[in-house]
Design an enzyme around this catalytic site. Structure first.
Site, PDB file in Angstrom:
ATOM      1  N   ARG A   1       0.817  -1.207   0.000  1.00  0.00           N
ATOM      2  CA  ARG A   1       0.000   0.000   0.000  1.00  0.00           C
ATOM      3  C   ARG A   1       0.851   1.257   0.000  1.00  0.00           C
ATOM      4  O   ARG A   1       0.572   2.204  -0.723  1.00  0.00           O
ATOM      5  CB  ARG A   1      -0.922  -0.009   1.231  1.00  0.00           C
ATOM      6  CG  ARG A   1      -1.709   1.275   1.425  1.00  0.00           C
ATOM      7  CD  ARG A   1      -2.791   1.086   2.482  1.00  0.00           C
ATOM      8  NE  ARG A   1      -3.745   0.088   2.046  1.00  0.00           N
ATOM      9  CZ  ARG A   1      -4.230  -0.878   2.820  1.00  0.00           C
ATOM     10  NH1 ARG A   1      -3.821  -1.000   4.066  1.00  0.00           N
ATOM     11  NH2 ARG A   1      -5.099  -1.739   2.355  1.00  0.00           N
ATOM     12  N   TYR A   2       1.863   1.297   0.825  1.00  0.00           N
ATOM     13  CA  TYR A   2       2.732   2.460   0.929  1.00  0.00           C
ATOM     14  C   TYR A   2       3.958   2.260   0.041  1.00  0.00           C
ATOM     15  O   TYR A   2       4.373   1.126  -0.210  1.00  0.00           O
ATOM     16  CB  TYR A   2       3.162   2.668   2.385  1.00  0.00           C
ATOM     17  CG  TYR A   2       2.019   2.875   3.338  1.00  0.00           C
ATOM     18  CD1 TYR A   2       1.368   4.104   3.427  1.00  0.00           C
ATOM     19  CD2 TYR A   2       1.577   1.837   4.148  1.00  0.00           C
ATOM     20  CE1 TYR A   2       0.316   4.291   4.307  1.00  0.00           C
ATOM     21  CE2 TYR A   2       0.526   2.015   5.034  1.00  0.00           C
ATOM     22  CZ  TYR A   2      -0.108   3.245   5.108  1.00  0.00           C
ATOM     23  OH  TYR A   2      -1.154   3.428   5.979  1.00  0.00           O
TER      24      TYR A   2
ATOM     25  N   ARG B   1       7.210   0.178   1.816  1.00  0.00           N
ATOM     26  CA  ARG B   1       7.064  -0.936   2.742  1.00  0.00           C
ATOM     27  C   ARG B   1       5.900  -1.832   2.333  1.00  0.00           C
ATOM     28  O   ARG B   1       4.957  -1.391   1.665  1.00  0.00           O
ATOM     29  CB  ARG B   1       6.866  -0.432   4.172  1.00  0.00           C
ATOM     30  CG  ARG B   1       5.751   0.583   4.360  1.00  0.00           C
ATOM     31  CD  ARG B   1       6.041   1.441   5.586  1.00  0.00           C
ATOM     32  NE  ARG B   1       4.995   2.381   5.894  1.00  0.00           N
ATOM     33  CZ  ARG B   1       4.884   3.587   5.327  1.00  0.00           C
ATOM     34  NH1 ARG B   1       5.738   3.955   4.382  1.00  0.00           N
ATOM     35  NH2 ARG B   1       3.917   4.414   5.688  1.00  0.00           N
TER      36      ARG B   1
ATOM     37  N   CYS C   1      -3.937 -17.733  14.635  1.00  0.00           N
ATOM     38  CA  CYS C   1      -3.528 -17.049  15.859  1.00  0.00           C
ATOM     39  C   CYS C   1      -3.676 -18.002  17.042  1.00  0.00           C
ATOM     40  O   CYS C   1      -4.408 -18.989  16.965  1.00  0.00           O
ATOM     41  CB  CYS C   1      -4.390 -15.811  16.116  1.00  0.00           C
ATOM     42  SG  CYS C   1      -4.185 -14.486  14.917  1.00  0.00           S
TER      43      CYS C   1
ATOM     44  N   CYS D   1      -9.183 -12.819  18.338  1.00  0.00           N
ATOM     45  CA  CYS D   1      -9.754 -11.604  18.921  1.00  0.00           C
ATOM     46  C   CYS D   1     -11.074 -11.292  18.231  1.00  0.00           C
ATOM     47  O   CYS D   1     -11.165 -11.309  16.998  1.00  0.00           O
ATOM     48  CB  CYS D   1      -8.782 -10.429  18.753  1.00  0.00           C
ATOM     49  SG  CYS D   1      -7.150 -10.713  19.476  1.00  0.00           S
TER      50      CYS D   1
ATOM     51  N   CYS E   1     -11.088  -8.416  15.500  1.00  0.00           N
ATOM     52  CA  CYS E   1     -10.066  -8.493  14.453  1.00  0.00           C
ATOM     53  C   CYS E   1     -10.566  -7.927  13.128  1.00  0.00           C
ATOM     54  O   CYS E   1     -11.660  -8.260  12.666  1.00  0.00           O
ATOM     55  CB  CYS E   1      -9.633  -9.942  14.264  1.00  0.00           C
ATOM     56  SG  CYS E   1      -8.333 -10.139  13.028  1.00  0.00           S
TER      57      CYS E   1
ATOM     58  N   ARG F   1      -9.306  -8.660  10.336  1.00  0.00           N
ATOM     59  CA  ARG F   1      -9.166  -9.709   9.313  1.00  0.00           C
ATOM     60  C   ARG F   1      -9.990 -10.939   9.675  1.00  0.00           C
ATOM     61  O   ARG F   1      -9.559 -12.067   9.453  1.00  0.00           O
ATOM     62  CB  ARG F   1      -7.694 -10.083   9.134  1.00  0.00           C
ATOM     63  CG  ARG F   1      -6.841  -8.931   8.638  1.00  0.00           C
ATOM     64  CD  ARG F   1      -5.415  -9.349   8.320  1.00  0.00           C
ATOM     65  NE  ARG F   1      -4.631  -8.167   8.012  1.00  0.00           N
ATOM     66  CZ  ARG F   1      -3.482  -7.849   8.603  1.00  0.00           C
ATOM     67  NH1 ARG F   1      -2.960  -8.659   9.519  1.00  0.00           N
ATOM     68  NH2 ARG F   1      -2.832  -6.759   8.270  1.00  0.00           N
TER      69      ARG F   1
ATOM     70  N   ASP G   1     -12.029  -0.638  12.988  1.00  0.00           N
ATOM     71  CA  ASP G   1     -12.287  -0.685  11.549  1.00  0.00           C
ATOM     72  C   ASP G   1     -13.741  -1.034  11.226  1.00  0.00           C
ATOM     73  O   ASP G   1     -14.498  -1.518  12.087  1.00  0.00           O
ATOM     74  CB  ASP G   1     -11.370  -1.717  10.881  1.00  0.00           C
ATOM     75  CG  ASP G   1      -9.929  -1.251  10.815  1.00  0.00           C
ATOM     76  OD1 ASP G   1      -9.708  -0.030  10.717  1.00  0.00           O
ATOM     77  OD2 ASP G   1      -9.019  -2.106  10.858  1.00  0.00           O
TER      78      ASP G   1
ATOM     79  N   ASP H   1      -7.690   3.917  10.059  1.00  0.00           N
ATOM     80  CA  ASP H   1      -7.206   3.222   8.871  1.00  0.00           C
ATOM     81  C   ASP H   1      -8.301   3.358   7.821  1.00  0.00           C
ATOM     82  O   ASP H   1      -9.363   2.732   7.925  1.00  0.00           O
ATOM     83  CB  ASP H   1      -6.918   1.755   9.190  1.00  0.00           C
ATOM     84  CG  ASP H   1      -5.692   1.238   8.458  1.00  0.00           C
ATOM     85  OD1 ASP H   1      -5.310   1.859   7.454  1.00  0.00           O
ATOM     86  OD2 ASP H   1      -5.117   0.226   8.889  1.00  0.00           O
TER      87      ASP H   1
ATOM     88  N   LYS I   1      -3.366   4.837   7.016  1.00  0.00           N
ATOM     89  CA  LYS I   1      -3.608   5.389   8.346  1.00  0.00           C
ATOM     90  C   LYS I   1      -3.624   6.918   8.303  1.00  0.00           C
ATOM     91  O   LYS I   1      -2.677   7.541   7.849  1.00  0.00           O
ATOM     92  CB  LYS I   1      -2.545   4.892   9.323  1.00  0.00           C
ATOM     93  CG  LYS I   1      -2.506   3.375   9.450  1.00  0.00           C
ATOM     94  CD  LYS I   1      -1.323   2.929  10.276  1.00  0.00           C
ATOM     95  CE  LYS I   1      -1.178   1.421  10.237  1.00  0.00           C
ATOM     96  NZ  LYS I   1      -0.838   0.909   8.875  1.00  0.00           N
TER      97      LYS I   1
END
Length: 439
Positions: A121-122, A125, A134, A138, A141, A143, A302, A339, A346
Site C-alpha cells: 500500500r505504501y 514498505r 492465531c 480476537c 479483528c 481480518r 475498523d 485506517d 492510516k
C-alpha cells in the site's frame, strides 16, 4: 504449584496432573485452547442459557472461537459480562449483525495484493501475511474474514512468492510480518523466513506484529529470542488493549524481548466498553512504558463485518488524546489513527491545537487551554526543490540520494512539477467537460 489458584483450577480441568512446566509450555497451551462453548463452560463454570448458547453457536460457526488457557485465566468470572478480557476473547451474537457500511475487507488489503500474501500500500514498505492462524481469535479483528482459515498456513513455496516480490522491488525497505500471528510459525520456519528477507540488500528493517506477549506470553522463549537476535534491526509491535492484560507473565515476555535489544511498540484498538475511558488508556500507556514498550498507535475500530458493537465515535478517541497530550510523557502517547476504508492508509486524528494564523503569526492553544502565539520568521528565503539531490546546495551528507517521484499531497507541495490539484477519476465536472468536447 501453578502461578495462582485460578490457573491451577483451569489446568486441572484440562489435565489432572498438569505441572507448571506444562502450563508454561506454549505448545501445551495451543493444544488445549478452548474452542467450544461446552469446554468454556466446563473450565470456567460459567453457564449460558439455551437460547444464548444457540446464538453463540451460530456466531462461532461464522467466526471461530479460540482462547488460550492462559488468557482465559485472566477473565473475572464473577463479573464476566463486563470483563475486558472476556469481551475480547469470547464473542456475542452482535457479531452476526452486519451494517450496510461494513465490509469484508474494509482496508482493501486483497486489492492491494500484487502476489499472494503481500499487501503493498505504501511506497517503501509491504505487509507480509505469513499465516492466518492465531493463538487466540480476537473478536474485534479486522481480518475476521481470514483468521482461523486453517487452509492458509503457507508452505515455504508460497512464502517464497512474497520473498521474490520484495526482492524484485528495490523501493521496499521495510517488511512487516503479520497474519494471523507470525509467531505461530515454528522457530525454524520463522528463521528461514527472516534469513531470506534480511538477505535482500535493499531491505533495511523487518517488523513483526504479534499478540503473543498478551495472549500467550510463554511463546517468548529464550530460544526464540536468541534466534531473533541474529536478525537485527528487528522491530516488534504487540497489541495490549487493557491494563488487566499486563500480568507477571506478560512482563517477563516483554523483558526478554527488550533485553534482546528489540525496539518494542504497542498498537491498541479503541473498543467500546473495553478501553473507551481516558483513565483506562492512561493507565495502559503508563504500564507499557514501565515495561519498555512505546505506545505506537491507537486505532479507531475498523469497518469490518460484525464490529459495530465495538465501535466508538471518533470524538471519544479525541477525548482520550486530550487526556494524554500534556498530561503524560510524549513517548507515552500513541498516535490516534483511522485506517481509511478502501485502502487509504492510516490517517492521524488529533485535537485542534492551531486556533488561527496569519502571514507572520500562528495562534496556538495548549492542553491547559492557554492561548499563545508563535512568531513566524520575517526573512525566510524559500528554497526551491527540483528533487535533484545530487546538485542540492544544502550539501546533504548522505551516500544515497532520494530522487524518487513524489505523489499525493507531497506532490502539490513540491516545486518540481506544475500540478495544482489532485482530482478523483470519477469527478462529475470533468466528465461533463469531456462530453462537451466530444459533442
Amino acid at each position: 504449584m501453578i502461578y495462582n489458584n485460578v490457573q491451577k483450577e483451569i489446568a486441572s480441568k484440562i489435565e489432572i496432573e498438569t505441572k507448571l512446566s506444562n502450563w508454561k509450555d506454549w505448545r501445551w497451551q495451543l493444544r488445549n485452547s478452548i474452542s467450544t462453548i461446552k469446554k468454556f463452560e466446563h473450565i470456567t463454570g460459567i453457564c449460558f442459557g439455551k437460547e444464548e448458547r444457540e446464538e453463540l453457536e451460530r456466531t462461532f460457526e461464522k467466526f471461530p472461537l479460540s482462547i488460550t488457557p492462559y488468557y482465559l485465566s485472566l477473565i473475572d468470572r464473577d463479573n464476566f459480562r463486563n470483563d475486558p478480557v472476556f469481551k475480547q476473547a469470547f464473542g456475542c451474537v452482535e457479531e452476526l449483525t452486519t451494517k450496510s457500511f461494513e465490509l469484508e475487507d474494509p482496508l482493501s488489503e486483497d486489492k492491494d495484493s500484487p502476489v499472494e500474501g503481500i499487501t503493498h500500500r505504501y511506497p517503501d514498505r509491504v505487509l507480509f501475511h505469513v499465516s492466518n492462524v492465531c493463538s487466540m481469535y480476537c473478536r474485534h479483528c479486522t481480518r475476521k474474514r481470514k483468521v482461523g482459515d486453517v487452509d492458509f498456513i503457507p508452505r515455504k513455496e508460497q512464502l517464497q512468492k512474497g520473498i521474490d516480490y520484495v526482492a524484485s522491488n528495490p523501493q521496499v525497505r521495510d517488511v512487516l510480518l503479520s497474519g494471523g500471528d507470525p509467531l505461530m510459525l515454528s522457530d525454524e520456519k520463522l528463521e528461514w523466513l527472516l534469513d531470506k528477507i534480511t538477505s535482500i540488500p535493499h531491505v533495511e528493517i523487518v517488523r513483526i506484529g504479534t499478540r503473543m506477549p498478551v495472549v500467550l506470553p510463554y511463546r517468548i522463549t529464550d530460544k526464540l529470542v536468541s534466534m531473533l537476535k541474529k536478525y537485527h534491526p528487528l522491530w516488534i509491535n504487540t497489541h495490549f488493549n487493557h491494563p488487566n492484560e499486563i500480568t507477571t507473565s506478560s512482563k517477563e515476555a516483554l523483558a526478554k524481548l527488550a533485553d534482546g535489544g528489540f525496539p518494542l511498540g504497542n498498537q491498541s484498538v479503541l473498543l467500546a466498553d473495553v478501553n473507551d475511558c481516558p483513565r483506562i488508556m492512561k493507565m495502559l500507556v503508563h504500564k507499557l512504558v514501565q515495561n519498555r514498550v512505546r505506545p505506537y498507535y491507537l486505532y479507531q475500530c475498523d469497518l469490518s463485518e460484525g464490529l459495530s458493537h465495538f465501535r466508538t465515535p471518533i470524538g471519544k478517541g479525541i477525548e482520550i488524546m486530550e487526556s494524554l497530550v500534556g498530561h503524560t510523557s510524549g513517548f507515552a502517547r500513541p498516535t490516534y489513527v483511522i485506517d481509511a476504508p478502501g485502502g487509504g492508509g492510516k490517517i492521524p486524528v488529533m485535537p485542534n491545537y492551531i486556533i488561527s494564523w496569519s502571514t507572520n503569526k500562528v495562534v496556538l492553544r495548549n492542553y491547559e487551554g492557554v492561548i499563545t502565539t508563535y512568531k513566524e520568521p520575517d526573512s525566510y528565503k524559500p528554497k526551491m526543490c527540483d528533487r535533484d539531490c545530487g546538485n542540492c546546495n544544502l550539501e546533504l551528507a548522505i551516500s544515497e540520494k532520494d530522487e524518487s517521484e513524489v505523489i499525493g499531497i507531497e506532490k502539490l507541495l513540491s516545486d518540481e512539477c506544475d500540478t495544482i490539484s489532485l482530482i478523483p477519476g470519477d469527478n462529475e465536472r470533468l466528465t461533463r467537460r469531456e462530453h462537451h468536447v466530444c459533442d
